[in-house]
Design an enzyme around this catalytic site. Structure first.
Site, PDB file in Angstrom:
ATOM      1  N   LYS A  90       0.855  -1.189   0.000  1.00 43.61           N
ATOM      2  CA  LYS A  90       0.000   0.000   0.000  1.00 43.61           C
ATOM      3  C   LYS A  90       0.889   1.236   0.000  1.00 43.61           C
ATOM      4  CE  LYS A  90      -3.520   2.483   2.533  1.00 43.61           C
ATOM      5  NZ  LYS A  90      -4.458   2.457   3.655  1.00 43.61           N
ATOM      6  N   LYS A 140      -2.265  -1.455  -3.804  1.00 45.10           N
ATOM      7  CA  LYS A 140      -3.118  -0.278  -3.727  1.00 45.10           C
ATOM      8  C   LYS A 140      -2.298   0.996  -3.800  1.00 45.10           C
ATOM      9  CE  LYS A 140      -6.133   1.807  -0.376  1.00 45.10           C
ATOM     10  NZ  LYS A 140      -6.403   1.862   1.018  1.00 45.10           N
TER      11      LYS A 140
HETATM   12  C1  PBG Z   1      -6.892   3.727   5.287  1.00 46.42           C
HETATM   13  C2  PBG Z   1      -7.409   3.458   3.939  1.00 46.42           C
HETATM   14  C3  PBG Z   1      -7.294   4.331   2.858  1.00 46.42           C
HETATM   15  C4  PBG Z   1      -7.933   3.734   1.800  1.00 46.42           C
HETATM   16  C5  PBG Z   1      -8.438   2.519   2.236  1.00 46.42           C
HETATM   17  N1  PBG Z   1      -8.074   2.352   3.565  1.00 46.42           N
HETATM   18  C6  PBG Z   1      -6.726   5.678   2.754  1.00 46.42           C
HETATM   19  C7  PBG Z   1      -5.537   6.031   3.480  1.00 46.42           C
HETATM   20  O1  PBG Z   1      -4.619   5.231   3.619  1.00 46.42           O
HETATM   21  O2  PBG Z   1      -5.500   7.162   3.920  1.00 46.42           O
HETATM   22  C8  PBG Z   1      -8.051   4.353   0.461  1.00 46.42           C
HETATM   23  C9  PBG Z   1      -9.037   3.796  -0.441  1.00 46.42           C
HETATM   24  C10 PBG Z   1      -9.381   4.686  -1.566  1.00 46.42           C
HETATM   25  O3  PBG Z   1      -8.786   5.736  -1.809  1.00 46.42           O
HETATM   26  O4  PBG Z   1     -10.314   4.309  -2.255  1.00 46.42           O
HETATM   27  N2  PBG Z   1      -6.986   2.751   6.203  1.00 46.42           N
END
Ligand code: PBG
Length: 337
Positions: free
Chosen positions: A206, A261
């Site tokens: 991520k 992601k």
């Molecule tokens: C945080 C989380 C995020 C997303 C999913 N879980 C954002 C972040 O890390 O600030 C992003 C998902 C998206 O942008 O669709 N736990």
């Protein structure tokens, strides 16, 4: 001068790749990748009644109350979507530095999981133990004295949060927090309490991405975060080898599947992971990717349906087994047509 019919270095005219592109049936016959509603995980926001439904950065996406969620889940299943990923939106007054609301058995997330499971026992539920919905500072974990997220202390509460979700009925817990070592600790904790069959989908790779903007608006964590960022735990977009190390560690710790992601800007990572580790691999078509398509389509610049299907197919071609998306229902509808 006459134009020659062939070149000595080419097998032309014997070989013509266009033969397999002449008709729809032959294109389908030789297609290397297919997309079906079985590949889709619908990611949805669930809210308390007091939170407004509208998300500025995500046209056509709504934050659902639990009754709305139940209705939406039923429609999704009619379209062939059998798995939901839930993200709770918690009123600001219930957020605090310690994310106490996460461990309130009556919070909106746990209630939603129980309600969905009761209404639709065959619907798959994925839920995320990360704390960003619940913290007043907007981070995925608890802050240490240095104002940075404290890894080991955060894992303690992630384990408990994951257990609450498993108890409520989650089939898969998908930690998105990027703490080191949390997969193994969560696995051990769930097993200790008898949840050996609850799977873990690790957000293994991520990235600290600007594509999460609309999601943070949807959660309200953008206001909590302010100018802060998540670069001390989420990955640097410059790195690919590090993503492979993350995945290797998470698999060794017991992850059943892994996720990359965002999706679209990281197709190379998906491909490398799938080829190297041969584990179920998922792409998250994140909020910013969703918003880009919607915005361009609204301006008449692109054909929404066609670009959406093309993007989804690209995840599969790169090697993803499935895709988390806010567009899952739209995609399923198009596939059914
Ligand atoms: C945080 C989380 C995020 C997303 C999913 N879980 C954002 C972040 O890390 O600030 C992003 C998902 C998206 O942008 O669709 N736990």
């Amino acid at each position: 001068m006459t134009i020659p019919h062939s070149y000595s270095i080419s097998q032309f005219p014997a070989i013509r790749l266009r033969r397999h592109r002449r008709t729809e049936w032959i294109r389908q016959l030789v297609a290397e990748t297919a997309l079906s509603s079985n590949d889709l995980i619908w990611s949805v926001f669930v809210r308390e009644e007091s939170v407004s439904p509208r998300i500025k950065g995500m046209p056509d996406v709504e934050r659902f109350t639990i009754p709305q969620l139940l209705e939406a889940a039923s429609k999704a299943q009619d379209l062939g979507i059998n798995v939901l990923a839930l993200f709770p939106v918690i009123p600001f007054e219930k957020r605090c530095e310690q994310a106490a609301e996460a461990l309130n058995a009556e919070n909106v997330l746990l209630k939603a999981i129980r309600a969905l499971k009761q209404s639709y026992p065959n619907l798959g539920i994925i839920s995320d133990p990360a704390l960003d919905s619940f913290t007043s500072h907007g981070h995925d974990g608890l802050l240490g004295d240095d104002e940075d997220v404290a890894n080991d202390e955060t894992i303690q509460i992630l384990c408990k949060h994951a257990l609450f979700q498993a108890e409520a009925g989650a089939d898969i817990v998908a930690p998105s927090d990027m703490m080191d070592g949390r997969i193994g600790m969560i696995r051990q904790y769930l097993d200790t309490y008898g949840y050996k069959d609850v799977a873990i989908m690790s957000y293994a790779a991520k990235y600290a991405s600007a594509f999460y903007g609309p999601f943070r608006e949807a959660l309200g964590s953008d206001k909590c975060l302010g100018k802060k960022n998540k670069k001390t735990y989420q990955m640097d977009p410059a790195n690919a080898l590090e993503a492979l190390r993350e995945v290797a560690l998470d698999i060794a710790e017991g992850a059943d599947s892994v996720m990359v992601k965002p999706g679209l800007a990281y197709l190379d990572i998906i491909q490398q992971i799938k080829q190297k580790f041969m584990v179920p691999t998922f792409a998250f078509h994140v909020s910013g990717e969703y918003a880009m398509l919607k915005a361009a389509a609204a301006q008449g610049m692109i054909d929404y349906n066609k670009t959406l299907l093309e993007v989804m197919l690209s995840f599969k071609r790169a090697g993803a087994d499935g895709v988390l998306s806010y567009s899952a229902c739209e995609v399923a509808k198009l596939l059914n047509e």
